[in-house]
Design an enzyme around this catalytic site. Structure first.
Site, PDB file in Angstrom:
ATOM      1  CE  LYS A  27      -3.818  -2.428   2.155  1.00  0.00           C
ATOM      2  NZ  LYS A  27      -4.442  -2.900   3.410  1.00  0.00           N
ATOM      3  CD  GLN A  73      -3.710  -4.502   6.486  1.00  0.00           C
ATOM      4  OE1 GLN A  73      -3.761  -3.510   5.771  1.00  0.00           O
ATOM      5  NE2 GLN A  73      -4.098  -5.690   6.049  1.00  0.00           N
ATOM      6  CG  ASP A 126     -10.038  -0.210   4.825  1.00  0.00           C
ATOM      7  OD1 ASP A 126      -9.743  -0.766   3.767  1.00  0.00           O
ATOM      8  OD2 ASP A 126      -9.396  -0.345   5.886  1.00  0.00           O
TER       9      ASP A 126
HETATM   10  N1  GUN Z   1      -6.985  -6.825   5.992  1.00  0.00           N
HETATM   11  C1  GUN Z   1      -7.262  -7.621   4.922  1.00  0.00           C
HETATM   12  N2  GUN Z   1      -7.920  -6.900   3.977  1.00  0.00           N
HETATM   13  C2  GUN Z   1      -8.054  -5.648   4.457  1.00  0.00           C
HETATM   14  C3  GUN Z   1      -8.629  -4.451   3.934  1.00  0.00           C
HETATM   15  O1  GUN Z   1      -9.176  -4.401   2.830  1.00  0.00           O
HETATM   16  N3  GUN Z   1      -8.554  -3.360   4.735  1.00  0.00           N
HETATM   17  C4  GUN Z   1      -7.968  -3.398   5.962  1.00  0.00           C
HETATM   18  N4  GUN Z   1      -7.954  -2.274   6.679  1.00  0.00           N
HETATM   19  N5  GUN Z   1      -7.421  -4.485   6.472  1.00  0.00           N
HETATM   20  C5  GUN Z   1      -7.464  -5.600   5.721  1.00  0.00           C
END
Ligand code: GUN
Length: 314
Positions: free
Chosen positions: A68, A112, A135
């Site tokens: 990311k 996350q 998100d």
């Molecule tokens: N963990 C696995 N997929 C995601 C996601 O799309 N967003 C976040 N914040 N954590 C994750």
């Protein structure tokens, strides 16, 4: 040899005849568009800012968070990462989120998941300002999506990316999603439920199936569009797929592979929720794993961050 077809280079035709939807190429296209939009916004004095928060040392999460950060830099964003120890308290994490909410250089905040046991993820997600919730997990954004207000909602990244791949395939096949039978396997807040909302917004007839669904084979057999998001390796046999269906496989499951690697560790490989080769022999279009939906998730996170920054700048 697969041949690129259509106006875009994200679709290739497999030997069996199905279109293979290349999520890596589609994600690169999204990232290039976001980088362009980001440069335009920066020229007006607003550099999109993304903060990613990682709590603890989960190996998979570390990989995602690094990807990311890299994508944010490619897009020309102001990119910050906060690494907190696994012992972080809920109050400490909420304190950081509140500081990021108040920081004018930050337009998008991602915490996350999963979080350590002592932290209630829902409480933390609800602390993120809805207009920085890239998100799309805050109840305000879930609600805006549910009432069909796509202009104001920030849409969860995996379903938003899946929808782009689905629409590219449908366009190439010359079909409209309107009135089609769409089946979503999985009812999570992250994928299944928002995916169902997006399909409903396209006037598909939507069924959400899950672990308690009776006659899953019968439900899947009716699906003109199948979106599998259950996280069970190759749980859907190719023989269940309706001939001519479009299959979007969200699953990314690591399973034992063959032999050992250079360090002598047993090899592993990634598979989806759908038995790919057999499904590709029946489907009109299908996403592979890896290289399908996966790369789109990060690309849509960048797209959401640009949207959030644009809204702030407007
Ligand atoms: N963990 C696995 N997929 C995601 C996601 O799309 N967003 C976040 N914040 N954590 C994750």
């Amino acid at each position: 040899m697969n041949q690129p077809i259509g106006q875009t280079s994200i679709l290739t035709r497999s030997a069996a005849g199905a279109l293979i939807i290349d999520g890596k190429a589609a994600a690169a296209g999204v990232i290039a568009d976001v980088a362009k939009g980001s440069a335009e916004l920066a020229a007006r004095g607003v550099k999109p800012g993304l903060a990613v928060v990682l709590v603890g040392e989960d190996a998979a999460s570390q990989v995602y968070v690094r990807s990311k950060g890299k994508a944010a830099e490619t897009c020309g964003f102001h990119s910050v990462q906060h690494n907190l120890p696994a012992t972080t308290t809920q109050a400490e994490l909420i304190g950081l989120v509140q500081a990021l909410n108040a920081d004018p250089a930050i337009h998008g905040i991602l915490v996350q998941l999963p979080l350590p046991r002592q932290i209630d993820a829902q409480v933390v997600l609800e602390t993120i300002s809805p207009d920085k919730d890239v998100d799309g997990f805050h109840p305000v954004n879930a609600g805006l999506l549910a009432i069909g207000d796509r202009k104001r909602a920030l849409v969860p990244c995996t379903p938003a990316g899946s929808m782009i791949l689905l629409q590219a395939a449908a366009r190439e096949l010359g079909v409209s999603l309107s009135g089609l039978d769409a089946v979503v396997l999985g009812r999570s807040n992250i994928v299944g439920k928002p995916m169902a909302q997006l399909l409903l917004a396209e006037n598909a007839t939507v069924t959400i199936a899950h672990s308690r669904t009776r006659d899953l084979a019968g439900v899947v057999a009716r699906a003109d569009v199948l979106v599998a998001a259950v996280g069970q390796p190759e749980m859907i046999p190719g023989a269940w797929i309706k001939a001519g269906a479009i299959v979007i496989d969200v699953g990314i499951n690591r399973v034992p592979g063959e032999g050992v690697d250079a360090q002598g560790r047993p090899r592993t490989r990634l598979v989806g929720d759908v038995e790919f080769a057999a499904a590709a022999a029946r489907a009109a279009a299908i996403t592979p794993v890896p290289g399908g939906v996966g790369p789109m998730t990060i690309a849509m996170l960048m797209s959401n961050t640009l949207s959030a920054a644009r809204r702030r700048a407007a």
